[in-house]
Design an enzyme around this catalytic site. Structure first.
Site, PDB file in Angstrom:
ATOM      1  N   CYS A 110      42.122  31.377  52.456  1.00  0.00           N
ATOM      2  CA  CYS A 110      42.545  32.707  51.972  1.00  0.00           C
ATOM      3  C   CYS A 110      41.485  33.253  51.017  1.00  0.00           C
ATOM      4  O   CYS A 110      41.777  33.655  49.890  1.00  0.00           O
ATOM      5  CB  CYS A 110      43.896  32.626  51.277  1.00  0.00           C
ATOM      6  SG  CYS A 110      45.192  31.779  52.191  1.00  0.00           S
ATOM      7  N   ALA A 111      40.232  33.281  51.466  1.00  0.00           N
ATOM      8  CA  ALA A 111      39.090  33.474  50.573  1.00  0.00           C
ATOM      9  C   ALA A 111      38.887  34.895  50.070  1.00  0.00           C
ATOM     10  O   ALA A 111      38.368  35.086  48.961  1.00  0.00           O
ATOM     11  CB  ALA A 111      37.810  33.011  51.273  1.00  0.00           C
ATOM     12  N   ALA A 112      39.209  35.900  50.876  1.00  0.00           N
ATOM     13  CA  ALA A 112      38.947  37.278  50.445  1.00  0.00           C
ATOM     14  C   ALA A 112      39.771  37.609  49.199  1.00  0.00           C
ATOM     15  O   ALA A 112      40.884  37.108  49.045  1.00  0.00           O
ATOM     16  CB  ALA A 112      39.293  38.242  51.576  1.00  0.00           C
ATOM     17  N   PRO A 113      39.220  38.407  48.285  1.00  0.00           N
ATOM     18  CA  PRO A 113      37.969  39.177  48.352  1.00  0.00           C
ATOM     19  C   PRO A 113      36.697  38.396  48.045  1.00  0.00           C
ATOM     20  O   PRO A 113      35.604  38.942  48.188  1.00  0.00           O
ATOM     21  CB  PRO A 113      38.176  40.282  47.313  1.00  0.00           C
ATOM     22  CG  PRO A 113      39.060  39.649  46.293  1.00  0.00           C
ATOM     23  CD  PRO A 113      39.991  38.751  47.064  1.00  0.00           C
ATOM     24  N   GLY A 114      36.779  37.158  47.578  1.00  0.00           N
ATOM     25  CA  GLY A 114      35.605  36.332  47.518  1.00  0.00           C
ATOM     26  C   GLY A 114      35.078  35.937  46.163  1.00  0.00           C
ATOM     27  O   GLY A 114      34.034  35.280  46.074  1.00  0.00           O
ATOM     28  N   GLY A 115      35.767  36.286  45.086  1.00  0.00           N
ATOM     29  CA  GLY A 115      35.287  35.912  43.762  1.00  0.00           C
ATOM     30  C   GLY A 115      35.191  34.410  43.579  1.00  0.00           C
ATOM     31  O   GLY A 115      34.215  33.903  43.006  1.00  0.00           O
ATOM     32  N   CYS A 139      48.495  34.141  41.745  1.00  0.00           N
ATOM     33  CA  CYS A 139      48.503  35.123  40.658  1.00  0.00           C
ATOM     34  C   CYS A 139      49.921  35.659  40.467  1.00  0.00           C
ATOM     35  O   CYS A 139      50.131  36.856  40.256  1.00  0.00           O
ATOM     36  CB  CYS A 139      47.505  36.245  40.930  1.00  0.00           C
ATOM     37  SG  CYS A 139      47.717  37.077  42.521  1.00  0.00           S
ATOM     38  N   ASP A 183      44.092  29.622  47.206  1.00  0.00           N
ATOM     39  CA  ASP A 183      44.593  30.753  46.412  1.00  0.00           C
ATOM     40  C   ASP A 183      45.595  31.458  47.312  1.00  0.00           C
ATOM     41  O   ASP A 183      45.255  32.350  48.081  1.00  0.00           O
ATOM     42  CB  ASP A 183      43.436  31.666  46.026  1.00  0.00           C
ATOM     43  CG  ASP A 183      43.860  32.794  45.085  1.00  0.00           C
ATOM     44  OD1 ASP A 183      45.066  32.895  44.781  1.00  0.00           O
ATOM     45  OD2 ASP A 183      42.990  33.575  44.668  1.00  0.00           O
TER      46      ASP A 183
END
Length: 468
Positions: free
Chosen positions: A278-283, A394, A341
């Protein structure tokens, strides 16, 4: 329209909106930014998408902005107006109700949204009254269903301008704007006083946080911000992000200070294999890549992964990418580091995404907790013996954080919790649960100057897999 409160518990709305209302247009039929009408049109369109169509704000705003020929400052103003309404809708509506003598009929076009946007300009953004009022009246006149209320809008907004500030200041915006289910839930979990603190922090305009590659103090000085003990640079009132020093050189990326903490639970990642599910947006992918990990970034959206790759290119960082569902991703390897995440209600990010107040429902918590359970179980299968799985959300809801990890450890005896190993200056003891996991609240960092306070609400736990 309700103010986000459960049915039957909101104050009686002064107006109603029906679907099919025409888009507000300038007199020539095209949205124009030259006189400010185009910016207000964009703000109202974005509000319609959130409050009526129940669509996420960021996507709706970007789509609406792309169809309009507006200067960047007009787009920024439109965004400011729309988010001010979302953060203060209950109080703004209560002020408007004060000056509308009786309920209005149906088929109002976008009158209510126009009034809310204009009231936000008058009461919160210090827009000159003549501009806010006259342009709101023009919006009504250019709306097929709302034009007959142009004179009413003029009269109501003049009264808001003349005497609405005192009324607005006297109202309890938390009680009027927050959905009851969420505020009541936080009161049970965190206590009533802390729940109010969290809610007030969520309704404040957030600062801009950056993760820098190096020289945190130096970049804080260059950008006129401050260096947070956790290692982020915090700025306020900086304008367009793309215009900031270091953007084009890839010296930093935008990432809330709390969102930057979960990756730090891994410790030194240099030379280790990693997968960011679930990598996006990539921070977090950027953090792992900058730390020297050999990383695979996974997301089921090809579009989001394309944007992630573009950002990594700007940052001069590299990662393999895989378009796949995190529930079933396999590439024949196990990893030293697995980051999940997970999708969640995102109630810890209301300060940055106030549309959450209007889009999430109590039943979403259980549905997402079930998805997180499945994701965690699969993520555990990707961890090498002796490797580490970091799970984070989050969300402020225990079902998506503390309870989720406790249940996981019951199901998976081959994993153990690794308490936060970071220095107290980076992750204060207040930010740790009794079990040693990370738990941040939006009300933290309240000791900083106004405009620099708060951070997103995050939960994260490091889970280590046994060697055999």
């Amino acid at each position: 329209m309700s103010n986000g409160r459960t049915s039957g518990e909101s104050a009686r709305p002064a107006t109603r909106i029906v679907r099919g209302a025409t888009r507000v247009r300038a007199a020539n039929g095209k949205a124009s930014g030259a006189d400010g009408l185009g910016a207000r049109d964009l703000a109202v369109s974005a509000l319609f998408s959130v409050l009526i169509d129940k669509r996420p704000f960021d996507d709706s705003f970007a789509k609406a902005a792309a169809s309009r020929d507006l200067a960047s400052r007009d787009r920024a103003f439109a965004r400011l107006v729309a988010t001010a309404v979302l953060r203060n809708r209950g109080s703004l509506q209560a002020v408007l109700n004060t000056y509308i003598a009786k309920p209005l009929p149906e088929h109002l076009g976008r009158l209510e949204l126009i009034l809310l946007a204009a009231s936000a300009q008058l009461l919160l953004l210090k827009t000159p009254p003549h501009a806010a009022i006259s342009l709101a009246v023009d919006q009504c006149r250019n709306d097929r269903l709302g034009r007959r209320f142009a004179n009413l809008a003029n009269a109501v907004l003049r009264r808001v301008s003349e005497s609405g500030h005192g009324r607005f200041a006297s109202l309890d915006n938390v009680a009027l704007t927050f959905p009851n289910w969420l505020l009541d839930k936080w009161s049970r979990v965190y206590g009533a006083a802390r729940a109010r603190q969290i809610a007030r922090a969520c309704l404040a305009e957030p600062p801009l946080d950056l993760t820098v590659k190096s020289d945190v103090k130096g970049w804080a000085e260059r950008l006129g911000g401050i260096a947070l003990p956790s290692g982020s640079v915090r700025c306020s009132g900086v304008g367009r992000i793309e215009d900031l020093e270091g953007y084009g050189d890839g010296a930093w990326w935008v990432q809330d200070a709390a969102a930057a903490l979960p990756v730090k639970l891994f410790g030194d990642v240099s030379g280790l294999s990693a997968v960011d599910l679930c990598a996006a947006p990539g921070g977090k992918t950027a953090q792992l890549a900058h730390g020297g990990a050999r990383i695979v970034a996974v997301d089921k959206s090809a579009g989001r992964l394309a944007r992630l790759s573009e950002n990594l290119k700007r940052l001069r960082l590299s990662a393999d990418v895989a378009v796949a569902d995190a529930q079933s991703f396999q590439n024949g390897s196990e990893f030293d580091l697995v980051l999940l995440d997970a999708p969640c209600t995102a109630t810890g990010t209301i300060r940055r995404h106030p549309d959450i107040l209007y889009l999430k429902r109590a039943e979403d918590v259980a549905a997402l907790a079930d998805l997180q359970k499945r994701l965690l179980d699969h993520a555990s299968s990707l961890v090498k013996p002796g490797g580490t799985l970091v799970y984070c959300t989050c969300s402020l809801e225990p079902e998506e954080g503390e309870d989720q990890v406790s249940a996981f450890l019951t199901r998976h005896a081959d994993f153990r919790r690794q308490p936060v190993q970071l220095d107290d200056t980076v992750v204060p003891l207040l930010w740790r649960t009794e079990d040693g996991d990370l738990r941040t609240l939006p009300s933290y960092l309240s000791e900083l100057p106004e405009g620099m306070r708060g951070l997103d609400g995050f939960y994260a736990a490091a889970l280590v897999k046994a060697h055999c």
